[in-house]
Design an enzyme around this catalytic site. Sequence first.
Site, PDB file in Angstrom:
ATOM      1  N   CYS A  39       0.714  -1.110  -0.059  1.00 24.35           N
ATOM      2  CA  CYS A  39       0.065  -0.176   0.073  1.00 24.35           C
ATOM      3  C   CYS A  39       0.854   1.333  -0.254  1.00 24.35           C
ATOM      4  O   CYS A  39       1.826   1.290   0.623  1.00 24.35           O
ATOM      5  CB  CYS A  39      -0.820   0.072   1.173  1.00 24.35           C
TER       6      CYS A  39
ATOM      7  N   ARG B  96       3.814  -0.280  -4.742  1.00 20.74           N
ATOM      8  CA  ARG B  96       3.768  -0.766  -3.335  1.00 20.74           C
ATOM      9  C   ARG B  96       2.548  -1.414  -3.409  1.00 20.74           C
ATOM     10  O   ARG B  96       2.106  -1.976  -2.102  1.00 20.74           O
ATOM     11  CB  ARG B  96       3.798   0.309  -2.449  1.00 20.74           C
TER      12      ARG B  96
ATOM     13  N   TRP C 277      -2.625  -2.988  -1.534  1.00 19.14           N
ATOM     14  CA  TRP C 277      -2.304  -4.260  -1.834  1.00 19.14           C
ATOM     15  C   TRP C 277      -3.177  -4.912  -0.779  1.00 19.14           C
ATOM     16  O   TRP C 277      -2.775  -4.724   0.547  1.00 19.14           O
ATOM     17  CB  TRP C 277      -0.700  -4.544  -1.460  1.00 19.14           C
TER      18      TRP C 277
ATOM     19  N   ASN D   7      -1.820   2.431   5.388  1.00 16.40           N
ATOM     20  CA  ASN D   7      -0.546   1.444   5.079  1.00 16.40           C
ATOM     21  C   ASN D   7      -0.274   0.450   6.363  1.00 16.40           C
ATOM     22  O   ASN D   7       0.016   1.090   7.255  1.00 16.40           O
ATOM     23  CB  ASN D   7       0.435   1.896   4.542  1.00 16.40           C
ATOM     24  N   GLY D   8      -0.821  -0.906   6.251  1.00 13.53           N
ATOM     25  CA  GLY D   8      -0.441  -1.698   7.547  1.00 13.53           C
ATOM     26  C   GLY D   8      -1.409  -2.447   7.886  1.00 13.53           C
ATOM     27  O   GLY D   8      -2.377  -2.673   6.982  1.00 13.53           O
TER      28      GLY D   8
ATOM     29  N   GLU E 197      18.161 -17.385  -6.623  1.00 17.84           N
ATOM     30  CA  GLU E 197      17.822 -16.100  -7.075  1.00 17.84           C
ATOM     31  C   GLU E 197      17.274 -16.067  -8.437  1.00 17.84           C
ATOM     32  O   GLU E 197      16.301 -15.319  -8.743  1.00 17.84           O
ATOM     33  CB  GLU E 197      18.769 -14.963  -6.870  1.00 17.84           C
TER      34      GLU E 197
ATOM     35  N   LYS F 290      13.420 -15.324  -9.370  1.00 20.06           N
ATOM     36  CA  LYS F 290      13.133 -14.123 -10.407  1.00 20.06           C
ATOM     37  C   LYS F 290      12.290 -14.415 -11.630  1.00 20.06           C
ATOM     38  O   LYS F 290      11.407 -13.565 -11.880  1.00 20.06           O
ATOM     39  CB  LYS F 290      14.263 -13.473 -11.202  1.00 20.06           C
TER      40      LYS F 290
ATOM     41  N   GLU G  13       8.545 -14.976 -10.153  1.00 17.62           N
ATOM     42  CA  GLU G  13       7.867 -13.999  -9.759  1.00 17.62           C
ATOM     43  C   GLU G  13       7.412 -13.140 -10.977  1.00 17.62           C
ATOM     44  O   GLU G  13       6.217 -12.465 -11.001  1.00 17.62           O
ATOM     45  CB  GLU G  13       8.587 -13.090  -8.726  1.00 17.62           C
TER      46      GLU G  13
ATOM     47  N   HIS H 259      19.139 -37.602  -6.184  1.00 12.57           N
ATOM     48  CA  HIS H 259      18.351 -37.950  -4.939  1.00 12.57           C
ATOM     49  C   HIS H 259      16.768 -37.854  -5.344  1.00 12.57           C
ATOM     50  O   HIS H 259      16.098 -37.922  -4.291  1.00 12.57           O
ATOM     51  CB  HIS H 259      18.925 -37.358  -3.792  1.00 12.57           C
TER      52      HIS H 259
HETATM   53  C1  F6R Z   1      11.937 -10.158  -5.190  1.00 15.68           C
HETATM   54  C2  F6R Z   1      11.885  -9.479  -4.201  1.00 15.68           C
HETATM   55  C3  F6R Z   1      11.453  -9.697  -2.543  1.00 15.68           C
HETATM   56  C4  F6R Z   1      12.225  -8.992  -1.648  1.00 15.68           C
HETATM   57  C5  F6R Z   1      11.777  -9.046  -0.323  1.00 15.68           C
HETATM   58  C6  F6R Z   1      12.430  -8.568   0.731  1.00 15.68           C
HETATM   59  O1  F6R Z   1      12.363  -9.766  -6.535  1.00 15.68           O
HETATM   60  O2  F6R Z   1      11.913  -8.347  -4.463  1.00 15.68           O
HETATM   61  O3  F6R Z   1      11.682 -11.198  -2.601  1.00 15.68           O
HETATM   62  O4  F6R Z   1      13.676  -9.274  -1.906  1.00 15.68           O
HETATM   63  O5  F6R Z   1      10.218  -9.120  -0.357  1.00 15.68           O
HETATM   64  O6  F6R Z   1      12.184  -7.129   0.585  1.00 15.68           O
HETATM   65  P1  F6R Z   1      13.113  -5.979   1.286  1.00 15.68           P
HETATM   66  O7  F6R Z   1      14.481  -6.325   0.551  1.00 15.68           O
HETATM   67  O8  F6R Z   1      12.599  -4.868   0.849  1.00 15.68           O
HETATM   68  O9  F6R Z   1      13.176  -6.464   2.620  1.00 15.68           O
END
Ligand code: F6R
Length: 609
Positions: free
Chosen positions: A2, A27, A75, A99-100, A482, A486, A489, A505
Amino acid sequence: MCGIVGYIGTRDCVDMLVDSLARLEYRGYDSSGIAVAGPDGIQVRKAAGRLSNLRRKLADEDRPAGHAGIGHTRWATHGAPSDVNAHPQGTKDVMLVHNGIIENYREIEDFLTQKGYTFSSETDTERAACLIDWYYRSGKRDPQEALRGALGVIRGSYAFAVLFRDFPDRLYAVRCESPLVIGLGDGENFIGSDVTSFISYTKKYYLLEKDEIAEIRADGVYIRGMDGHLVEKKVQTADWDVSAAEKGGYPHFMLKEIHEQPEAVRAAISPRIRDGLPWLEGDGIDTDKLPKYRKLFFVACGTAMHAGLVAKYVIERTAGVEVTVDVASEFRYRDPLITKDDLFVAISQSGETADTLAALRLAKEKGADTVGIVNVVGSSIAREVDHVLYTYAGPEISVASTKAYMVQIAVVYLIAMELALKKGTISRSQCEAAVSHLQEMPDVISQVLEEKDTCSMIASRIMNAESLLYIGRGLDYALSMEGSLKLKEISYIHSESYAAGELKHGTISLVTEGMPVIAIATQKRIIEKTISNIKEVKARGAKVVLICAPEVEVGKDVADYVIHLPKTDDIFYPMAAAVPMQLIAYYCSALKGNDVDKPRNLAKSVTVE
Ligand code: F6R
C-alpha cells in the site's frame, strides 16, 4: 504494501494525488482512491484494479475540487480488492488512507457496533477511521485529540493520512511501524509512503516517528508529541532526483534497473574503500570487534535472503567464520540460538519488511550486535540497527529486485574482506587484490549486459515451458535460487532451484524431453562435477542453458545455449552470473506480455507478516 499520499497547496489536488500515486503503484496495485476536502465536504473517488481505472473514473465522473486531499494505492490484506474495500475509508467527517494492519480491529468493531456504527467495507481501515470519528464526535471535535484517543486503542502497524471535513485547510499524518514521510514544498506540502511520491516537487522532507502527530498545512508543518508539545524535526534531503524514479526510455523499470547495476555497484563500494582496502569505519562499524564474533546471522526475505546466502559462502570461505542464513519469517519463530557474542545482519532493500524488522528486534532482545544492509535511507530497519551500511542504489521501483540484490552482494564482499583481513585468513596484499577485483565488477557487469540479445533469444525458446529447473553447486547454487525466484515472480513459469549434486536423489525424475534447465558453472573447484550433473539432465532430454566461466568448454552433449561470462575471480562470479538470469526472467515476462514491473499478487514493500 500500500502506498499513501497527501497533498495540500494551491495546485490541482486531484492531479497531484494521482501523479503521486502513480509513483507509488509499485507498493500495491489492487485498487486505488482519493479523497479531497472541499466546500461541500469530503469527496471520495475510488476504483478496483490499476490506477488507470481510477483515472478513467475521474475523467468520466465530476472531478472533486479542492486543494487538500489524500490518496491510496492498495495491496489487499483485509477484504478482497474491490471498489468498496478500496481506500479512502471513513465517515462524512473523517476520511483515512492506511498502510499496515490493525491487529485489534475486531475489538474496535465490537466497541463501535455498540455505539451504533455500521460498516460498509470489510477493511480494518474503516474500523480505524470510525474509531477516530467516534473520538472526534464524542469529544471537542478536535482532530489532535481524536487521533490521540484512537491511537491509544489501535494496535498494529499503520501509516495514516487523515482528512477532517471541518478542517479542509489541513491534513493529519501518524505512523507506527509503516513508513511515512512529509515532503516540504514552497506554499505546499506532501505526505508519502516514501520520497518517490513527491520527488518531482521537493527533495526536502521530514521523517515522522511513532507517537508523533503531524498537522500539515499549505504554509507549514507542525509535529507534536502525544502530550501536545511541538517537536523539533531535522529536515532531510533526498540525494537523488526525479530521473532516478522515471523509466528513462526503457520499456520497464526492471530493465532500467538491471542496466543501472554497474553505476549502483560503484556508488555502493567507492565510499567504503580506502587505500585499496575495505573501509567500514565510516559507517560506524567497529572493525576490531568483527573478528571476535562467535557467529554471524544473516536474516532477510526473498531476494535479500539470497544475497545472505552468497554472504554465507563468501564469508565462510574467505574469513572462516560461521554464518547462518535465515528467512526472517522463520528466524523469528524458531527460537534462534543467537547471543550477545554474535552479529546479526539484516538485509533489506526497503528497510521496511515486517518480518526482517521483527527478526532484528528479536536479535536485539537477545543482546546481539546488529548491522543493516539497507537501500532506503531513514527506513525503519536502518533506524533500528546499531549500524547501517546503505547500499546507495537509488530507488528501486520494479517489484522484482535486481540492482538492490547486486549492491547487497557488493557490500557483503566488503564485509567478508574486512573480516578476513582482521581474522588474518588473508594477507593485506590478498585483500588488496580482492578489493581491486570488486572494483572491476561494474565493468564486468557492463560487459555481461551486452549479452542481452542472447538472453532475449533464450527467453523466447523457454517462455512457453510449464516448469523448469535451475541448478548449480556452492555459490552457483545460491545464485540459482535467485534466478529461479526472479523467473517465477514475473513470468509465472514454475521453476525450482536445485543443488546440482542433489538432483539424482529425486528431482531428476522430473526431467523430460525438452524441459529447460538453466545451469550455472563458475566455480573452478567444482566445475567438472557440475558439468557431469548437467550431462545427466541433458542425456534425459533437457534443453540446457549454461551460464559459465570463460574457460569452460561446452560440447553439444552439455548445453543447447551457452553464455560465457567475462573472466573474474571465483568469488565474484555471482555478480556477473546474476545479470543473464535477470535478463532471461525479464524477457520471458516481457515476451509473454506480462506487467513486468507489477507482477500479480505482489507488492514492493512487504510491511505485513
Ligand atoms: C523479489 C523481491 C522480494 C524482496 C523481499 C524483501 O524480487 O524483491 O523477494 O527481496 O520482499 O524485501 P526487502 O529487501 O525490501 O526487505
